[in-house]
Design a protein around this motif. Structure first.
Motif, PDB file in Angstrom:
ATOM      1  N   THR A  17       0.820  -1.227   0.000  1.00  0.00           N
ATOM      2  CA  THR A  17       0.000   0.000   0.000  1.00  0.00           C
ATOM      3  C   THR A  17       0.844   1.262   0.000  1.00  0.00           C
ATOM      4  OG1 THR A  17      -0.141   0.076   2.423  1.00  0.00           O
ATOM      5  CG2 THR A  17      -1.807  -1.251   1.242  1.00  0.00           C
ATOM      6  N   GLY A  18       2.181   1.099   0.015  1.00  0.00           N
ATOM      7  CA  GLY A  18       3.065   2.259   0.016  1.00  0.00           C
ATOM      8  C   GLY A  18       3.467   2.726   1.398  1.00  0.00           C
ATOM      9  N   GLU A  43      -0.105 -11.426  10.133  1.00  0.00           N
ATOM     10  CA  GLU A  43      -1.013 -11.186   9.004  1.00  0.00           C
ATOM     11  C   GLU A  43      -0.520  -9.980   8.200  1.00  0.00           C
ATOM     12  OE1 GLU A  43      -5.006 -10.848  10.355  1.00  0.00           O
ATOM     13  OE2 GLU A  43      -5.078 -12.880  11.186  1.00  0.00           O
ATOM     14  N   PRO A  44       0.589 -10.146   7.479  1.00  0.00           N
ATOM     15  CA  PRO A  44       1.129  -9.023   6.699  1.00  0.00           C
ATOM     16  C   PRO A  44       0.273  -8.758   5.465  1.00  0.00           C
ATOM     17  CG  PRO A  44       2.354 -11.009   6.217  1.00  0.00           C
ATOM     18  CD  PRO A  44       1.383 -11.376   7.306  1.00  0.00           C
ATOM     19  N   SER A  45       0.437  -7.581   4.888  1.00  0.00           N
ATOM     20  CA  SER A  45      -0.243  -7.262   3.634  1.00  0.00           C
ATOM     21  C   SER A  45       0.314  -8.139   2.529  1.00  0.00           C
ATOM     22  CB  SER A  45      -0.048  -5.783   3.282  1.00  0.00           C
ATOM     23  OG  SER A  45      -0.599  -4.940   4.282  1.00  0.00           O
ATOM     24  N   LEU A  46      -0.587  -8.697   1.727  1.00  0.00           N
ATOM     25  CA  LEU A  46      -0.163  -9.575   0.639  1.00  0.00           C
ATOM     26  C   LEU A  46       0.057  -8.772  -0.630  1.00  0.00           C
ATOM     27  CD1 LEU A  46      -2.645 -12.541   1.206  1.00  0.00           C
ATOM     28  CD2 LEU A  46      -0.365 -12.205   2.187  1.00  0.00           C
ATOM     29  N   GLY A  47       1.105  -9.125  -1.364  1.00  0.00           N
ATOM     30  CA  GLY A  47       1.384  -8.422  -2.612  1.00  0.00           C
ATOM     31  C   GLY A  47       2.862  -8.101  -2.759  1.00  0.00           C
ATOM     32  N   TRP A  49       6.126  -6.103  -2.146  1.00  0.00           N
ATOM     33  CA  TRP A  49       6.801  -5.211  -1.206  1.00  0.00           C
ATOM     34  C   TRP A  49       8.042  -4.654  -1.903  1.00  0.00           C
ATOM     35  CZ3 TRP A  49       6.258  -5.353   4.578  1.00  0.00           C
ATOM     36  CH2 TRP A  49       5.029  -5.896   4.962  1.00  0.00           C
ATOM     37  N   THR A  50       8.485  -3.457  -1.477  1.00  0.00           N
ATOM     38  CA  THR A  50       9.598  -2.776  -2.154  1.00  0.00           C
ATOM     39  C   THR A  50      10.735  -2.501  -1.183  1.00  0.00           C
ATOM     40  OG1 THR A  50       8.050  -1.709  -3.671  1.00  0.00           O
ATOM     41  CG2 THR A  50      10.262  -0.770  -3.540  1.00  0.00           C
ATOM     42  N   PHE A  64       9.881  -7.871  -3.670  1.00  0.00           N
ATOM     43  CA  PHE A  64       9.640  -9.271  -3.313  1.00  0.00           C
ATOM     44  C   PHE A  64       8.146  -9.436  -3.026  1.00  0.00           C
ATOM     45  CE2 PHE A  64      10.558  -7.171   0.707  1.00  0.00           C
ATOM     46  CZ  PHE A  64       9.645  -7.733   1.600  1.00  0.00           C
ATOM     47  N   ILE A  65       7.667 -10.650  -3.161  1.00  0.00           N
ATOM     48  CA  ILE A  65       6.231 -10.922  -3.031  1.00  0.00           C
ATOM     49  C   ILE A  65       5.947 -11.627  -1.710  1.00  0.00           C
ATOM     50  CG2 ILE A  65       4.240 -12.148  -4.029  1.00  0.00           C
ATOM     51  CD1 ILE A  65       5.587 -11.941  -6.739  1.00  0.00           C
TER      52      ILE A  65
END
Length: 297
Positions: A17-18, A43-47, A49-50, A64-65
């Protein structure tokens, strides 16, 4: 290119989400390598990451995903004989549990086996259940004497059913499989290469091929050919039989003598000698009929 030994200005990580979830300033580099770590929440955000590294005017970005972890799927397979002979002392089968990528599954194996009968409603006899450990594959040998009705005439036309359930160690995930084998009186099958008609006054020639149930030729077996002739009125005129020994291809050839004009048809019965020493189902040698056919003029 030489590794730098100076400090890196900044390193930070943004979630999908930035939102910046971590940042390090002036982390020390040894031989040009900096090791950093971030413990993700339950429960991290899925998607995507930078990771961003900034050093002076230079900036490097990598992604990375983070995705939901799915337990490796596995399957259970039973290898059982195509048929089970009524008189055999043991029945062998195998159970294999493997992950989709080929590795063996370690856990608990529960197997059960028993007979099912092809009646109006399928009726199953008592089953035997065995619990064992499994590491990939496991061979099982069943004492036929422990299987109810095994060796009795009631088994004709029945099936033996094998069930297996594997519970994965650590997760409790369960998968199962089922396999059936036909129960047979004997292992033989027959092919009759015949002409359905005969001509009075001429010899009739026939050929029989005896095979095991899986298609292998049955050599050196005794085959009996019984012939009975009939007039048009249905009155039998002659009956007789001869024994033959199958060759390496499981075959025999036989001849029926020329028939007089008043013979309308004759019946051929093909029998095979089931030896008691083979242990199929009888304590005595026995002729079993495998095929019957009527030949018309």
């Amino acid at each position: 290119m030489l590794p730098i030994s100076t400090l890196i200005d900044r390193v930070w990580i943004d979630d999908p989400t930035g939102v910046r979830v971590a940042m390090w300033t002036t982390p020390e580099a040894e031989q040009g390598i900096t090791e950093l770590s971030l413990q993700l929440s339950d429960e991290p955000s899925l998607g995507n990451w930078t990771i961003t590294v900034e050093n002076g005017q230079e900036k490097e970005i990598k992604q990375f995903i983070v995705k939901e972890y799915v337990l490796p799927k596995f399957s259970v397979e039973i290898t059982a004989p195509a048929y089970v002979l009524r008189g055999q002392e043991t029945v062998k089968f195998a159970v294999c549990a493997k992950y989709s990528y080929g590795n063996p599954v370690i856990g608990k194996l529960v197997t059960s086996f028993g007979l099912k009968f092809n009646q109006i409603t399928l009726r199953q006899t008592e089953v035997l259940t065995v619990t064992e450990k499994i590491n990939g594959c496991h061979d099982i040998e069943v004492d036929s004497a422990k299987i109810k009705y095994m060796g009795k005439t009631q088994t004709w036309g029945s099936r033996m059913q094998f069930d297996a359930e594997v519970e994965e160690e650590g997760t409790g995930t369960k998968m199962n499989a089922t396999k059936t084998s036909h129960v047979r009186r004997h292992p033989f099958e027959i092919a009759f290469d015949d002409n359905p008609y005969f001509k009075p006054g001429l010899s009739y020639y026939g050929k029989v091929a005896l095979m095991m149930a899986l298609g292998r030729p049955a050599a050196n077996e005794t085959i009996n050919i019984f012939v009975q002739t009939f007039r048009k009125s249905g009155v039998p005129v002659y009956s007789g039989s001869n024994n033959y020994t199958s060759d390496n291809n499981g075959q025999i050839k036989f001849t029926v003598a020329p028939q007089p004009n008043d013979i309308e048809r004759f019946r051929i019965k093909i029998n095979v000698l089931i030896r008691a020493s083979a242990g199929y189902y009888s304590n005595n040698d026995e002729m079993v009929t495998l095929h019957q056919q009527v030949i018309y003029r």
